[in-house]
Design a protein around this motif. Structure first.
Motif, PDB file in Angstrom:
ATOM      1  N   LEU A 145       0.865  -1.176   0.000  1.00 30.40           N
ATOM      2  CA  LEU A 145       0.000   0.000   0.000  1.00 30.40           C
ATOM      3  C   LEU A 145       0.902   1.226   0.000  1.00 30.40           C
ATOM      4  N   HIS A 146       0.837   1.975  -1.094  1.00 31.47           N
ATOM      5  CA  HIS A 146       1.667   3.164  -1.321  1.00 31.47           C
ATOM      6  C   HIS A 146       0.789   4.380  -1.021  1.00 31.47           C
ATOM      7  N   CYS A 147       1.044   5.039   0.109  1.00 30.41           N
ATOM      8  CA  CYS A 147       0.241   6.181   0.553  1.00 30.41           C
ATOM      9  C   CYS A 147       1.019   7.469   0.321  1.00 30.41           C
ATOM     10  N   VAL A 148       0.367   8.446  -0.283  1.00 31.20           N
ATOM     11  CA  VAL A 148       0.999   9.735  -0.548  1.00 31.20           C
ATOM     12  C   VAL A 148       0.080  10.820   0.017  1.00 31.20           C
ATOM     13  N   PHE A 149       0.628  11.646   0.901  1.00 33.98           N
ATOM     14  CA  PHE A 149      -0.127  12.726   1.520  1.00 33.98           C
ATOM     15  C   PHE A 149       0.447  14.051   1.036  1.00 33.98           C
ATOM     16  N   ILE A 150      -0.446  14.995   0.726  1.00 32.94           N
ATOM     17  CA  ILE A 150      -0.036  16.221   0.048  1.00 32.94           C
ATOM     18  C   ILE A 150      -0.551  17.451   0.793  1.00 32.94           C
ATOM     19  N   ARG A 151       0.326  18.433   0.915  1.00 36.42           N
ATOM     20  CA  ARG A 151      -0.068  19.776   1.339  1.00 36.42           C
ATOM     21  C   ARG A 151      -0.118  20.618   0.061  1.00 36.42           C
ATOM     22  N   PHE A 152      -1.302  20.752  -0.503  1.00 38.64           N
ATOM     23  CA  PHE A 152      -1.422  21.548  -1.720  1.00 38.64           C
ATOM     24  C   PHE A 152      -1.225  23.026  -1.410  1.00 38.64           C
ATOM     25  N   ARG A 153      -0.668  23.751  -2.378  1.00 39.11           N
ATOM     26  CA  ARG A 153      -0.579  25.209  -2.261  1.00 39.11           C
ATOM     27  C   ARG A 153      -1.991  25.769  -2.118  1.00 39.11           C
ATOM     28  N   GLN A 154      -2.113  26.912  -1.467  1.00 36.11           N
ATOM     29  CA  GLN A 154      -3.417  27.548  -1.241  1.00 36.11           C
ATOM     30  C   GLN A 154      -4.145  27.869  -2.538  1.00 36.11           C
ATOM     31  N   VAL A 196      -3.468  -2.768  -8.213  1.00 35.43           N
ATOM     32  CA  VAL A 196      -4.714  -3.425  -7.825  1.00 35.43           C
ATOM     33  C   VAL A 196      -5.828  -2.407  -7.639  1.00 35.43           C
ATOM     34  N   ASP A 197      -5.509  -1.265  -7.008  1.00 41.98           N
ATOM     35  CA  ASP A 197      -6.532  -0.274  -6.683  1.00 41.98           C
ATOM     36  C   ASP A 197      -5.894   1.091  -6.498  1.00 41.98           C
ATOM     37  N   VAL A 198      -6.701   2.129  -6.755  1.00 45.20           N
ATOM     38  CA  VAL A 198      -6.260   3.515  -6.557  1.00 45.20           C
ATOM     39  C   VAL A 198      -7.416   4.278  -5.920  1.00 45.20           C
ATOM     40  N   LYS A 199      -7.123   4.998  -4.850  1.00 45.01           N
ATOM     41  CA  LYS A 199      -8.102   5.851  -4.182  1.00 45.01           C
ATOM     42  C   LYS A 199      -7.439   7.182  -3.883  1.00 45.01           C
ATOM     43  N   GLY A 200      -8.210   8.280  -3.928  1.00 43.78           N
ATOM     44  CA  GLY A 200      -7.645   9.576  -3.594  1.00 43.78           C
ATOM     45  C   GLY A 200      -8.715  10.567  -3.208  1.00 43.78           C
ATOM     46  N   ALA A 252      -3.691  17.766   3.922  1.00 46.77           N
ATOM     47  CA  ALA A 252      -5.155  17.751   3.828  1.00 46.77           C
ATOM     48  C   ALA A 252      -5.679  16.885   2.692  1.00 46.77           C
ATOM     49  N   ASP A 253      -4.808  16.369   1.853  1.00 47.70           N
ATOM     50  CA  ASP A 253      -5.210  15.552   0.710  1.00 47.70           C
ATOM     51  C   ASP A 253      -4.242  14.391   0.571  1.00 47.70           C
ATOM     52  N   GLY A 254      -4.690  13.373  -0.159  1.00 53.98           N
ATOM     53  CA  GLY A 254      -3.792  12.256  -0.384  1.00 53.98           C
ATOM     54  C   GLY A 254      -4.396  11.201  -1.280  1.00 53.98           C
ATOM     55  N   PHE A 255      -3.583  10.199  -1.568  1.00 51.27           N
ATOM     56  CA  PHE A 255      -4.061   9.065  -2.353  1.00 51.27           C
ATOM     57  C   PHE A 255      -3.296   7.822  -1.924  1.00 51.27           C
ATOM     58  N   ALA A 256      -3.888   6.680  -2.256  1.00 51.19           N
ATOM     59  CA  ALA A 256      -3.264   5.399  -1.945  1.00 51.19           C
ATOM     60  C   ALA A 256      -3.362   4.504  -3.170  1.00 51.19           C
ATOM     61  N   VAL A 257      -2.254   3.866  -3.491  1.00 55.98           N
ATOM     62  CA  VAL A 257      -2.196   2.920  -4.603  1.00 55.98           C
ATOM     63  C   VAL A 257      -1.806   1.567  -4.017  1.00 55.98           C
ATOM     64  N   TYR A 311      -5.806  13.699  -9.264  1.00 52.22           N
ATOM     65  CA  TYR A 311      -6.322  12.388  -8.849  1.00 52.22           C
ATOM     66  C   TYR A 311      -6.710  11.544 -10.058  1.00 52.22           C
ATOM     67  N   ALA A 312      -7.291  12.170 -11.072  1.00 54.13           N
ATOM     68  CA  ALA A 312      -7.660  11.444 -12.296  1.00 54.13           C
ATOM     69  C   ALA A 312      -6.412  10.917 -12.996  1.00 54.13           C
ATOM     70  N   GLY A 313      -5.353  11.720 -13.011  1.00 54.46           N
ATOM     71  CA  GLY A 313      -4.092  11.285 -13.609  1.00 54.46           C
ATOM     72  C   GLY A 313      -3.493  10.095 -12.888  1.00 54.46           C
ATOM     73  N   ILE A 314      -3.608  10.095 -11.565  1.00 54.77           N
ATOM     74  CA  ILE A 314      -3.103   8.966 -10.779  1.00 54.77           C
ATOM     75  C   ILE A 314      -3.941   7.721 -11.064  1.00 54.77           C
ATOM     76  N   ALA A 315      -5.265   7.872 -11.061  1.00 53.91           N
ATOM     77  CA  ALA A 315      -6.155   6.738 -11.320  1.00 53.91           C
ATOM     78  C   ALA A 315      -5.921   6.153 -12.709  1.00 53.91           C
ATOM     79  N   ALA A 316      -5.621   7.004 -13.683  1.00 56.83           N
ATOM     80  CA  ALA A 316      -5.393   6.542 -15.056  1.00 56.83           C
ATOM     81  C   ALA A 316      -4.158   5.656 -15.171  1.00 56.83           C
ATOM     82  N   LEU A 317      -3.241   5.771 -14.218  1.00 51.91           N
ATOM     83  CA  LEU A 317      -2.033   4.939 -14.262  1.00 51.91           C
ATOM     84  C   LEU A 317      -2.364   3.459 -14.143  1.00 51.91           C
ATOM     85  N   LYS A 318      -3.497   3.135 -13.525  1.00 49.18           N
ATOM     86  CA  LYS A 318      -3.905   1.734 -13.378  1.00 49.18           C
ATOM     87  C   LYS A 318      -4.082   1.066 -14.738  1.00 49.18           C
TER      88      LYS A 318
END
Length: 102
Positions: A3-12, A37-41, A55-60, A23-30
């Protein structure tokens, strides 16, 4: 599995639609990188207040470590990664990566 977890502090100034595009770009990598196996963000919804500004993140989820390693080296992953770094507050310092066996 990994489980590859990435947490992000986006610029304001990063908009919700810009985040969704990332998030769509990450999901498209599947569809282009084997072993995913799965992508969530999305945004953090924890009520604990312990996010340290991430405040944001995704898991692959990957089949195994070799699938994760192939993902890390894949040019499409690198392209999405560059967009994430550009959108993160402080660049790479606004990103936290945590991998675990599941």
């Amino acid at each position: 599995m990994i489980l590859h977890c990435v947490f992000i502090r986006f610029r304001q100034d990063v908009t919700a639609s810009e985040k969704e595009a990332i998030y769509a770009g990450i999901a498209a990598l599947k569809d282009v990188i084997g072993g995913i196996v799965d992508v969530k963000g999305g945004p953090n919804v924890s009520p604990e207040g312990l996010d340290s500004g991430y405040a944001d993140g995704f898991a692959v989820t990957f089949e195994d470590a070799s699938a994760r390693d192939a993902y890390l080296d894949h040019p499409d992953h690198r392209a999405v990664g560059e967009k994430i770094v550009a959108a993160a507050a402080g660049g790479q310092s606004g990103i936290l990566v945590f991998d675990m066996k599941v």
